[in-house]
Write a protein that holds these residues in place. Structure first.
Motif, PDB file in Angstrom:
ATOM      1  N   ASP A 369      47.593  41.698   6.704  1.00  0.00           N
ATOM      2  CA  ASP A 369      46.517  41.964   7.651  1.00  0.00           C
ATOM      3  C   ASP A 369      45.394  42.585   6.803  1.00  0.00           C
ATOM      4  O   ASP A 369      45.452  43.761   6.437  1.00  0.00           O
ATOM      5  CB  ASP A 369      46.968  42.933   8.729  1.00  0.00           C
ATOM      6  CG  ASP A 369      45.844  43.335   9.704  1.00  0.00           C
ATOM      7  OD1 ASP A 369      44.657  43.122   9.396  1.00  0.00           O
ATOM      8  OD2 ASP A 369      46.176  43.901  10.764  1.00  0.00           O
ATOM      9  N   ASP A 370      44.456  41.790   6.265  1.00  0.00           N
ATOM     10  CA  ASP A 370      43.979  40.502   6.747  1.00  0.00           C
ATOM     11  C   ASP A 370      44.345  39.369   5.763  1.00  0.00           C
ATOM     12  O   ASP A 370      45.456  38.898   5.763  1.00  0.00           O
ATOM     13  CB  ASP A 370      42.459  40.571   6.918  1.00  0.00           C
ATOM     14  CG  ASP A 370      42.064  41.441   8.109  1.00  0.00           C
ATOM     15  OD1 ASP A 370      42.293  41.007   9.240  1.00  0.00           O
ATOM     16  OD2 ASP A 370      41.546  42.563   7.920  1.00  0.00           O
ATOM     17  N   GLY A 371      43.405  38.949   4.893  1.00  0.00           N
ATOM     18  CA  GLY A 371      43.579  37.745   4.100  1.00  0.00           C
ATOM     19  C   GLY A 371      44.558  37.883   2.952  1.00  0.00           C
ATOM     20  O   GLY A 371      44.681  38.954   2.343  1.00  0.00           O
ATOM     21  N   VAL A 372      45.232  36.765   2.610  1.00  0.00           N
ATOM     22  CA  VAL A 372      46.202  36.786   1.525  1.00  0.00           C
ATOM     23  C   VAL A 372      46.243  35.433   0.822  1.00  0.00           C
ATOM     24  O   VAL A 372      46.091  34.383   1.439  1.00  0.00           O
ATOM     25  CB  VAL A 372      47.615  37.162   2.047  1.00  0.00           C
ATOM     26  CG1 VAL A 372      48.147  36.095   2.992  1.00  0.00           C
ATOM     27  CG2 VAL A 372      48.573  37.410   0.889  1.00  0.00           C
ATOM     28  N   ARG A 373      46.418  35.490  -0.521  1.00  0.00           N
ATOM     29  CA  ARG A 373      46.659  34.293  -1.331  1.00  0.00           C
ATOM     30  C   ARG A 373      47.742  34.633  -2.329  1.00  0.00           C
ATOM     31  O   ARG A 373      47.733  35.722  -2.907  1.00  0.00           O
ATOM     32  CB  ARG A 373      45.388  33.851  -2.070  1.00  0.00           C
ATOM     33  CG  ARG A 373      44.287  33.347  -1.178  1.00  0.00           C
ATOM     34  CD  ARG A 373      43.128  32.740  -1.973  1.00  0.00           C
ATOM     35  NE  ARG A 373      42.383  33.729  -2.709  1.00  0.00           N
ATOM     36  CZ  ARG A 373      41.049  33.868  -2.646  1.00  0.00           C
ATOM     37  NH1 ARG A 373      40.327  33.060  -1.858  1.00  0.00           N
ATOM     38  NH2 ARG A 373      40.438  34.783  -3.369  1.00  0.00           N
ATOM     39  N   LEU A 374      48.663  33.672  -2.563  1.00  0.00           N
ATOM     40  CA  LEU A 374      49.733  33.880  -3.527  1.00  0.00           C
ATOM     41  C   LEU A 374      49.726  32.733  -4.534  1.00  0.00           C
ATOM     42  O   LEU A 374      49.683  31.562  -4.155  1.00  0.00           O
ATOM     43  CB  LEU A 374      51.093  33.956  -2.826  1.00  0.00           C
ATOM     44  CG  LEU A 374      52.290  34.287  -3.730  1.00  0.00           C
ATOM     45  CD1 LEU A 374      52.171  35.697  -4.296  1.00  0.00           C
ATOM     46  CD2 LEU A 374      53.608  34.129  -2.960  1.00  0.00           C
ATOM     47  N   PHE A 375      49.764  33.097  -5.833  1.00  0.00           N
ATOM     48  CA  PHE A 375      49.753  32.118  -6.909  1.00  0.00           C
ATOM     49  C   PHE A 375      51.032  32.264  -7.733  1.00  0.00           C
ATOM     50  O   PHE A 375      51.449  33.377  -8.061  1.00  0.00           O
ATOM     51  CB  PHE A 375      48.555  32.333  -7.835  1.00  0.00           C
ATOM     52  CG  PHE A 375      47.220  32.220  -7.147  1.00  0.00           C
ATOM     53  CD1 PHE A 375      46.499  31.038  -7.190  1.00  0.00           C
ATOM     54  CD2 PHE A 375      46.690  33.298  -6.452  1.00  0.00           C
ATOM     55  CE1 PHE A 375      45.265  30.935  -6.567  1.00  0.00           C
ATOM     56  CE2 PHE A 375      45.461  33.210  -5.829  1.00  0.00           C
ATOM     57  CZ  PHE A 375      44.754  32.016  -5.877  1.00  0.00           C
ATOM     58  N   PHE A 376      51.620  31.109  -8.075  1.00  0.00           N
ATOM     59  CA  PHE A 376      52.790  31.105  -8.952  1.00  0.00           C
ATOM     60  C   PHE A 376      52.452  30.233 -10.161  1.00  0.00           C
ATOM     61  O   PHE A 376      52.156  29.041 -10.020  1.00  0.00           O
ATOM     62  CB  PHE A 376      54.015  30.547  -8.214  1.00  0.00           C
ATOM     63  CG  PHE A 376      55.282  30.618  -9.017  1.00  0.00           C
ATOM     64  CD1 PHE A 376      55.950  31.828  -9.173  1.00  0.00           C
ATOM     65  CD2 PHE A 376      55.792  29.489  -9.638  1.00  0.00           C
ATOM     66  CE1 PHE A 376      57.110  31.898  -9.926  1.00  0.00           C
ATOM     67  CE2 PHE A 376      56.953  29.552 -10.396  1.00  0.00           C
ATOM     68  CZ  PHE A 376      57.620  30.767 -10.536  1.00  0.00           C
ATOM     69  N   ASP A 377      52.477  30.858 -11.346  1.00  0.00           N
ATOM     70  CA  ASP A 377      52.069  30.171 -12.581  1.00  0.00           C
ATOM     71  C   ASP A 377      50.690  29.531 -12.434  1.00  0.00           C
ATOM     72  O   ASP A 377      50.437  28.414 -12.898  1.00  0.00           O
ATOM     73  CB  ASP A 377      53.100  29.114 -12.995  1.00  0.00           C
ATOM     74  CG  ASP A 377      54.376  29.746 -13.531  1.00  0.00           C
ATOM     75  OD1 ASP A 377      54.313  30.926 -13.952  1.00  0.00           O
ATOM     76  OD2 ASP A 377      55.420  29.072 -13.540  1.00  0.00           O
ATOM     77  N   THR A 403      59.820  32.814 -18.239  1.00  0.00           N
ATOM     78  CA  THR A 403      58.880  33.835 -17.754  1.00  0.00           C
ATOM     79  C   THR A 403      57.787  33.167 -16.938  1.00  0.00           C
ATOM     80  O   THR A 403      57.195  32.173 -17.379  1.00  0.00           O
ATOM     81  CB  THR A 403      58.272  34.607 -18.929  1.00  0.00           C
ATOM     82  OG1 THR A 403      59.324  35.236 -19.669  1.00  0.00           O
ATOM     83  CG2 THR A 403      57.300  35.680 -18.436  1.00  0.00           C
ATOM     84  N   HIS A 404      57.510  33.743 -15.774  1.00  0.00           N
ATOM     85  CA  HIS A 404      56.533  33.153 -14.853  1.00  0.00           C
ATOM     86  C   HIS A 404      55.543  34.214 -14.379  1.00  0.00           C
ATOM     87  O   HIS A 404      55.858  35.410 -14.324  1.00  0.00           O
ATOM     88  CB  HIS A 404      57.246  32.519 -13.658  1.00  0.00           C
ATOM     89  CG  HIS A 404      58.188  31.427 -14.036  1.00  0.00           C
ATOM     90  ND1 HIS A 404      57.792  30.121 -14.169  1.00  0.00           N
ATOM     91  CD2 HIS A 404      59.525  31.452 -14.332  1.00  0.00           C
ATOM     92  CE1 HIS A 404      58.829  29.376 -14.528  1.00  0.00           C
ATOM     93  NE2 HIS A 404      59.899  30.164 -14.633  1.00  0.00           N
ATOM     94  N   SER A 405      54.361  33.748 -14.017  1.00  0.00           N
ATOM     95  CA  SER A 405      53.290  34.633 -13.565  1.00  0.00           C
ATOM     96  C   SER A 405      53.189  34.599 -12.041  1.00  0.00           C
ATOM     97  O   SER A 405      53.171  33.515 -11.434  1.00  0.00           O
ATOM     98  CB  SER A 405      51.953  34.189 -14.177  1.00  0.00           C
ATOM     99  OG  SER A 405      50.870  34.829 -13.546  1.00  0.00           O
ATOM    100  N   ILE A 406      53.128  35.785 -11.446  1.00  0.00           N
ATOM    101  CA  ILE A 406      52.953  35.916  -9.996  1.00  0.00           C
ATOM    102  C   ILE A 406      51.674  36.724  -9.746  1.00  0.00           C
ATOM    103  O   ILE A 406      51.505  37.818 -10.306  1.00  0.00           O
ATOM    104  CB  ILE A 406      54.158  36.618  -9.337  1.00  0.00           C
ATOM    105  CG1 ILE A 406      55.422  35.785  -9.531  1.00  0.00           C
ATOM    106  CG2 ILE A 406      53.892  36.860  -7.851  1.00  0.00           C
ATOM    107  CD1 ILE A 406      56.695  36.495  -9.087  1.00  0.00           C
TER     108      ILE A 406
END
Length: 428
Positions: A369-377, A403-406
């Protein structure tokens, strides 16, 4: 018979001799041509430096058709109140010089002097921009060049009126590591540097002394250090310590700005960097008393948590207000603020973490609450950048071992603020 000698001999006579004369003549000519061809490239190879192609215009804007085009061996002109050529006006003219050639791989210090305006480009990138009326003034900038390709150097210049000066030169800095330090005998980085040198690192505690007693005062001086260096992809923490003022730029963007009188104080900025060459520039001034200037950077370790970068706006823009390590992204701030330096409404945040994962299918969950964005690699897997009450979204992703980027990005508009993130392995 000498080549070119006028002597009439019937071709039938030559052929009757079994073609020996003709064959001999062809052999001699072949040797002569081969010798000539072997000599010509050698002469070209030892020719003088590649000249600049200079185009001169009878206006100050480099517009229209040039009134003069010529090859200038160097750009080293002091025309006084005169003209570059009878075809060119003594005032209100402009010129563009271009040269393309190979450079040995190294860092170079490019130095221009101009009265009036000047712009310098290296491989199409503007590296010096002083397009203004001015008396003869010198500027310099370091540039790292690879040795595998040709590089194009372009200098643009205009003269308004009065005296006219245009100069360009460069010098190789060896080795191609360290900072190019330009030291000024004033606090505002103005005029021509009193001292230019290569500093292996910025790690100075001069106390009440001078960086160079032979040329610089112990008080009221300033320095600009510049370095081009290769960095791998990742999150980096840049740390400066200064007494007095300091500014730090990354690829031309101001990331630390503490240009004020102060005791030795340390500041940090955390930045995500893509692999490649990056330019780091630190500006510093000393007023009086003690003098300290230090800079370092290293990959930012979250120690199992998330690097949190907070902004006083909803667009993740400008300089962050707060940077810290958050053990988890699990916040229900309600009507409160994440930190006293951040407002309760109209803020945004970016959390970053590199994590080692085993192969399998993972469930990623966010609540916002409110905006959200999720990035994987680097790829967006959840994108709900809208005003909304606390809402939960999920996404399953097949993950390879490694190994990965979040990265999670979030903004709060008004009223209640919630930001939560988690992930779990659901099948392997």
């Amino acid at each position: 018979m000498l080549i070119g000698e006028k002597r009439r001999t019937p071709m039938s006579t030559i052929w009757r001799k079994g073609g020996l004369v003709l064959s001999g003549l062809i052999f001699v000519l072949s040797l002569s041509i081969a010798s000539f061809l072997s000599i010509v490239p050698a002469k070209v190879a030892v020719a003088g430096p590649i000249p600049f192609r200079g185009s001169y215009y009878n206006n100050m804007s480099l517009s229209g058709t040039p009134v003069l085009t010529r090859l200038d061996t160097t750009i080293n002109f002091d025309w006084g109140t005169g003209s570059p050529d009878p075809k060119v006006s003594a005032d209100q003219f402009s010129a563009r010089w271009t040269r393309t050639a190979f450079f040995p791989e190294a860092m170079y210090n490019f130095i221009v002097t101009a009265d009036d305006g000047v712009r310098l480009y290296v491989d199409g990138k503007l590296v010096i921009d002083k397009w203004k009326n001015q008396s003869a003034t010198t500027y310099n900038t370091p540039v790292t060049l690879s040795g595998s390709v040709q590089h194009t150097v372009t200098m643009e210049y205009y003269e308004n009126h009065g005296f006219a000066t245009a100069r360009l030169r460069w010098e190789q800095i060896s080795p191609a590591v360290g900072f190019l330090g330009a030291y000024y005998s004033n606090r505002v980085l103005a005029g021509t540097p009193t001292l230019t040198r290569l500093d292996p690192a910025i790690n100075f505690n001069w106390r009440t002394g001078s960086p160079d007693p032979a040329s610089l005062p112990a008080n009221s001086f300033s320095v600009r250090w510049t370095m081009s260096t290769y960095l791998n992809t990742g999150q980096y923490r840049f740390t400066v310590t200064a007494d007095d003022g300091v500014r730090l730029y990354l690829d031309g963007k101001l990331i630390i700005d503490k240009w004020k009188d102060q005791a030795a104080t340390t500041y940090n900025s955390i930045k995500w960097i893509n692999a490649g060459a990056h330019t780091i520039k630190m500006e510093y001034y000393e007023h009086n008393g003690f003098a300290t200037a230090k800079l370092s950077w290293q990959p930012a370790s979250s120690n199992g948590g998330y690097v949190g970068v907070y902004y006083n706006n909803q667009t993740l823009s400008g300089a962050p207000t707060q940077m810290r390590i958050d053990p988890a992204v699990n916040f229900a701030w309600g009507y409160r603020s994440p930190d006293p330096t951040i407002p309760a409404d109209h803020f945004s945040a970016r959390w970053i973490r590199n994590v080692s994962l085993n192969e399998g299918t993972y469930l990623f969950t966010v609540t916002a609450d409110d905006g959200v964005r999720l990035f994987f690699d680097g790829a967006p897997i959840i994108d709900h950048w809208v005003n909304q009450p606390a809402t939960t979204y999920t996404r399953t992703v097949w993950v390879t071992k490694g190994t990965h980027s979040i990265i999670m990005e979030y903004y709060e508009n008004t009223e209640v603020a919630t930001a939560k993130f988690s992930f779990q392995l659901i099948s392997s």
